[in-house]
Design a protein around this motif. Structure first.
Motif, mmCIF file in Angstrom:
data_model
loop_
_atom_site.group_PDB
_atom_site.id
_atom_site.type_symbol
_atom_site.label_atom_id
_atom_site.label_comp_id
_atom_site.label_asym_id
_atom_site.label_seq_id
_atom_site.Cartn_x
_atom_site.Cartn_y
_atom_site.Cartn_z
ATOM 1 N N GLU A 12 0.791 -1.225 0.000
ATOM 2 C CA GLU A 12 0.000 0.000 0.000
ATOM 3 C C GLU A 12 0.829 1.284 0.000
ATOM 4 O O GLU A 12 0.272 2.359 -0.176
ATOM 5 N N GLY A 13 2.110 1.195 0.214
ATOM 6 C CA GLY A 13 2.934 2.393 0.232
ATOM 7 C C GLY A 13 4.071 2.249 1.212
ATOM 8 O O GLY A 13 4.301 1.171 1.757
ATOM 9 N N VAL A 14 4.790 3.326 1.433
ATOM 10 C CA VAL A 14 5.883 3.344 2.401
ATOM 11 C C VAL A 14 5.357 3.998 3.676
ATOM 12 O O VAL A 14 4.934 5.160 3.650
ATOM 13 N N HIS A 15 5.390 3.271 4.776
ATOM 14 C CA HIS A 15 4.933 3.823 6.057
ATOM 15 C C HIS A 15 5.982 4.745 6.659
ATOM 16 O O HIS A 15 5.683 5.861 7.064
ATOM 17 N N HIS A 16 7.249 4.265 6.743
ATOM 18 C CA HIS A 16 8.301 5.113 7.294
ATOM 19 C C HIS A 16 9.674 4.641 6.839
ATOM 20 O O HIS A 16 9.840 3.539 6.354
ATOM 21 N N VAL A 17 10.612 5.535 7.004
ATOM 22 C CA VAL A 17 12.032 5.262 6.806
ATOM 23 C C VAL A 17 12.681 5.442 8.172
ATOM 24 O O VAL A 17 12.476 6.467 8.819
ATOM 25 N N VAL B 97 17.679 9.949 2.269
ATOM 26 C CA VAL B 97 16.270 10.325 2.254
ATOM 27 C C VAL B 97 16.161 11.555 1.369
ATOM 28 O O VAL B 97 16.929 12.504 1.516
ATOM 29 N N CYS B 98 15.204 11.509 0.437
ATOM 30 C CA CYS B 98 15.016 12.615 -0.500
ATOM 31 C C CYS B 98 13.668 13.272 -0.244
ATOM 32 O O CYS B 98 12.639 12.602 -0.207
ATOM 33 N N THR C 292 4.051 9.837 4.659
ATOM 34 C CA THR C 292 5.228 9.052 5.041
ATOM 35 C C THR C 292 5.793 9.619 6.339
ATOM 36 O O THR C 292 5.568 10.766 6.688
ATOM 37 N N ARG C 293 6.537 8.791 7.040
ATOM 38 C CA ARG C 293 7.158 9.215 8.289
ATOM 39 C C ARG C 293 8.648 8.891 8.255
ATOM 40 O O ARG C 293 9.063 7.945 7.606
ATOM 41 N N ILE C 294 9.404 9.676 9.012
ATOM 42 C CA ILE C 294 10.793 9.325 9.306
ATOM 43 C C ILE C 294 10.809 8.920 10.768
ATOM 44 O O ILE C 294 10.295 9.651 11.627
ATOM 45 N N GLU C 295 11.367 7.749 11.035
ATOM 46 C CA GLU C 295 11.490 7.276 12.416
ATOM 47 C C GLU C 295 12.939 7.422 12.842
ATOM 48 O O GLU C 295 13.845 6.955 12.160
ATOM 49 N N PHE C 296 13.162 8.102 13.957
ATOM 50 C CA PHE C 296 14.484 8.224 14.539
ATOM 51 C C PHE C 296 14.601 7.229 15.674
ATOM 52 O O PHE C 296 13.706 7.140 16.515
ATOM 53 N N LEU C 297 15.696 6.486 15.697
ATOM 54 C CA LEU C 297 15.948 5.505 16.750
ATOM 55 C C LEU C 297 17.284 5.819 17.404
ATOM 56 O O LEU C 297 18.291 5.981 16.704
ATOM 57 N N GLU C 298 17.296 5.938 18.721
ATOM 58 C CA GLU C 298 18.542 6.111 19.467
ATOM 59 C C GLU C 298 18.714 4.907 20.378
ATOM 60 O O GLU C 298 17.892 4.666 21.264
#
Length: 148
Positions: free
Chosen positions: A6-11, A92-93, A65-71
């Protein structure tokens, strides 16, 4: 195929300092970050393939779309050291309506571009323009303007 893509949820992007990245992306792109979440335990460690993983994460929504940051607090990872030609290096573009305006705005906010916008002059992407810059962890980012 037994499912529908269905698409890209997040990067997802692993970062050194979650707050610094959230603040930087919020300031650069005028975005509102979601809540900060925490994760640990054997299921998480198995799922992310990192022994004894403990991490915090948060998302920024850009359109659908979302960008997920993980630390990762445990274990602490190595700093990013990939060149654009290295296998596994990603970027990421972000699509923009005015690349020159975006470069000026982002530069005023502290972004450092590797070059002025480059225009594609051949092929099916003729008229598109792009420019690369990096976030505080050295992650490659790009802005893109489609032909008008």
């Amino acid at each position: 195929m037994t499912f529908i893509l269905e698409g890209v949820h997040h990067v997802g992007i692993t970062v050194r300092d979650l707050e610094r990245s959230r603040d930087w992306y919020t300031r650069m792109f005028d975005l509102t970050p979601d809540a900060i979440n925490h994760g640990s335990g054997p299921e998480l460690a198995q799922g992310v393939q990192v022994t004894d993983a403990e991490l915090t994460f948060s998302m920024l929504r850009i359109g659908s779309t979302r960008i997920e940051f993980l630390e990762y607090q445990v274990p602490v990872g190595d700093d990013f050291d990939r060149r654009n030609c290295d296998v596994g290096a990603t970027h990421v573009c972000f699509e923009v309506d005015d690349i020159e305006g975006a470069v000026a705005d982002l530069t005023a906010k502290g972004a450092v571009f590797s070059s002025s916008p480059i225009e594609i002059t051949e092929g099916h992407l003729t008229g598109s323009k792009w420019a690369y810059f990096r976030d505080p962890d050295g992650i490659q980012l790009e802005i893109w303007q489609s032909p008008r």
